[in-house]
Write a protein that holds these residues in place. Structure first.
Motif, short mmCIF file in Angstrom:
data_model
loop_
_atom_site.label_atom_id
_atom_site.label_comp_id
_atom_site.label_asym_id
_atom_site.label_seq_id
_atom_site.Cartn_x
_atom_site.Cartn_y
_atom_site.Cartn_z
N VAL A 79 15.89 33.02 10.00
CA VAL A 79 16.05 31.81 9.22
C VAL A 79 15.35 31.89 7.89
N THR A 80 16.17 31.92 6.84
CA THR A 80 15.30 31.81 5.47
C THR A 80 14.65 30.53 5.01
N GLY A 81 15.27 29.36 5.31
CA GLY A 81 14.62 28.16 5.09
C GLY A 81 15.50 27.01 5.60
N ILE A 82 15.06 25.93 5.56
CA ILE A 82 15.67 24.81 6.16
C ILE A 82 16.02 23.84 5.21
N VAL A 83 17.31 22.72 5.37
CA VAL A 83 17.66 21.75 4.41
C VAL A 83 17.73 20.75 5.35
N ILE A 108 11.23 24.32 3.00
CA ILE A 108 11.95 23.23 3.76
C ILE A 108 12.14 22.13 2.91
N VAL A 109 13.51 21.70 2.76
CA VAL A 109 13.81 21.19 1.42
C VAL A 109 14.42 19.66 1.98
N LEU A 110 14.13 18.61 1.41
CA LEU A 110 14.86 17.47 1.81
C LEU A 110 15.70 16.95 0.62
N THR A 111 16.89 16.30 1.09
CA THR A 111 17.78 15.92 -0.18
C THR A 111 18.48 14.54 0.28
N GLY A 112 19.01 13.84 -0.58
CA GLY A 112 20.07 12.77 -0.07
C GLY A 112 20.88 12.42 -1.41
N SER A 113 21.37 11.42 -1.41
CA SER A 113 22.17 10.90 -2.44
C SER A 113 22.02 9.64 -2.65
N GLN A 114 22.48 9.16 -3.89
CA GLN A 114 22.34 7.59 -4.37
C GLN A 114 23.93 7.10 -4.32
N ARG A 115 24.82 8.01 -4.20
CA ARG A 115 26.30 7.63 -4.19
C ARG A 115 26.80 8.13 -2.93
N ARG A 129 24.48 21.38 -2.36
CA ARG A 129 24.47 22.72 -3.00
C ARG A 129 23.14 23.23 -3.43
N ASN A 130 22.63 22.39 -4.32
CA ASN A 130 21.25 22.82 -5.04
C ASN A 130 20.03 22.99 -3.92
N SER A 131 20.08 22.08 -2.78
CA SER A 131 19.08 22.10 -1.71
C SER A 131 19.08 23.61 -1.13
N ILE A 132 20.53 23.68 -0.93
CA ILE A 132 20.81 25.23 0.13
C ILE A 132 20.28 26.40 -0.69
N LEU A 133 20.54 26.16 -1.79
CA LEU A 133 20.18 27.37 -2.99
C LEU A 133 18.49 27.50 -3.01
N CYS A 134 17.90 26.35 -3.01
CA CYS A 134 16.42 26.24 -2.91
C CYS A 134 15.77 26.84 -1.78
N ALA A 135 16.30 26.54 -0.57
CA ALA A 135 16.08 26.73 0.79
C ALA A 135 16.14 28.29 0.80
N ALA A 136 17.19 28.84 0.46
CA ALA A 136 17.45 30.44 0.25
C ALA A 136 16.66 31.26 -0.88
N SER A 137 15.83 30.64 -1.70
CA SER A 137 15.20 31.18 -2.69
C SER A 137 13.70 31.68 -2.33
N GLU A 138 13.17 32.71 -2.50
CA GLU A 138 11.88 33.31 -2.30
C GLU A 138 11.00 32.67 -3.11
N LEU A 139 11.35 31.95 -4.10
CA LEU A 139 10.43 31.27 -5.02
C LEU A 139 9.84 29.93 -4.31
N LEU A 140 10.25 29.31 -3.46
CA LEU A 140 9.91 28.45 -2.91
C LEU A 140 9.08 28.73 -1.55
#
Length: 321
Positions: A79-83, A108-115, A129-140
């Motif tokens: 597992v690379t990361g968690i959303v 470990i990335v948390l996200t939600g939406s306003q709409r 989508r952006n959260s999944i990309l972040c969870a897959a990034s070695e920069l995080l």
């Protein structure tokens, strides 16, 4: 291929419209929510449908269940990361709880939406989508828990919801965001210098937040103690001041073993013993109140509750960073 675990808990991001035109928070399953997001081919995703609740139904018991669900996913070395998808109203609290209770260095990335997913101009798809990309990034890696919202990446400690409905719903006053996601490219410009994590050994106790205002007295402090609170976070003003009328109740609470932390309602700046009068931060510190530096009241409550449930003795050093 990166492998991401998506844990869904409900919120507006997983909502559906009801027959009366309102939204049913968390109505979509995790699989339904995941199907809304077009993923890059190099990312494999597993969905864990944990809760289907509004974020105001989130409390310490559910936060601990979420923590255990994350730790179970992280037992898989592939597992690379968690959303985690979450309602926005209490997202900042859950994010910080996870930040101070999970040691793993993977994102470990948390996200939600306003709409909602079917609203015009919805932010569901881009945030997910952006959260999944972040969870897959070695920069995080080893950054701690982050919140991704409206193409920005925020540290769990300082992020807060700042708008009830606007797509730019979150901000970090004074500290800014850690980075951005632009055209599927994750960029990080700054990272936290200090991380800390606590093992929970006891039941997380009741900790209340009490806000100070002109004319405030000890009513709510007394009620909190009577209800069995083991900790109280005072949201004072300025450098950390309260009214003189609150002092007797504060002193009685401390004498009865209740841990009290002082924060400020100011968006920026630290609690500091700058003045010498009854109700000042200096006066409160002499009485045994812990000065909470630049923590806002919600994050201070989370940290105080977690430390009280650990095997540590609470003192000012825990609010230094």
């Amino acid at each position: 291929m990166e492998k991401i675990s998506l844990i869904t808990t409900g919120g507006t991001i997983a909502s559906k419209e009801t027959t009366n035109g309102m939204l049913a928070s968390g109505a979509l399953s995790g699989i339904e929510l995941a199907s809304l997001c077009k993923l890059p081919n190099h990312i494999e995703m597993k969905v864990v449908d944990l809760f289907r609740i509004s974020s105001m139904s989130m409390g310490f018991e559910k936060m601990e269940r979420l923590k255990r669900a994350i730790q179970k996913e992280l037992e898989d070395p592939d597992v690379t990361g968690i959303v985690v998808t979450h309602g926005t109203d209490t997202l900042e609290e859950t994010a910080y709880f996870l930040d101070v209770t999970i040691k793993d260095q993977r994102p470990i990335v948390l996200t939600g939406s306003q709409r909602s997913p079917k609203d015009v101009g919805t932010d569901v798809y881009s945030n997910l989508r952006n959260s999944i990309l972040c969870a897959a990034s070695e920069l995080l890696y080893d950054v701690g828990v982050v919140v991704v919202f409206n193409e920005r990446i925020y540290s769990a400690k300082y992020v807060k919801k700042v708008h009830a409905s606007n797509l730019q719903g979150f901000e970090s006053f004074g500290y800014g965001y850690l980075g951005i996601i632009d055209n599927d490219i994750v960029s990080i410009y700054q990272k936290p210098l200090h991380r800390e994590c606590f093992d929970i050994h006891h039941r997380i106790p009741r900790v209340d937040i009490i806000k100070c205002h002109t004319g405030a007295d000890g009513l709510f402090i007394e009620a909190s103690v009577k209800k069995g609170a083991k900790g109280i976070v005072l949201e004072g003003v300025g450098r950390g001041q309260v009214t003189p009328e609150m002092i007797p109740a504060i002193q009685e609470a401390i004498d009865n073993g209740v841990t009290i932390v002082m924060t400020t309602s100011a968006e920026e700046g630290k609690v500091y013993p700058a003045y010498d009068y009854e109700g000042s931060a200096f006066d409160l510190k002499q009485r045994g109140v812990i000065l909470g530096a630049d923590y806002d009241s919600k994050k201070a409550r989370i940290k105080l509750a977690v430390v009280l449930a650990s095997e540590h003795t609470v003192d000012e050093k825990f609010f230094k960073y």
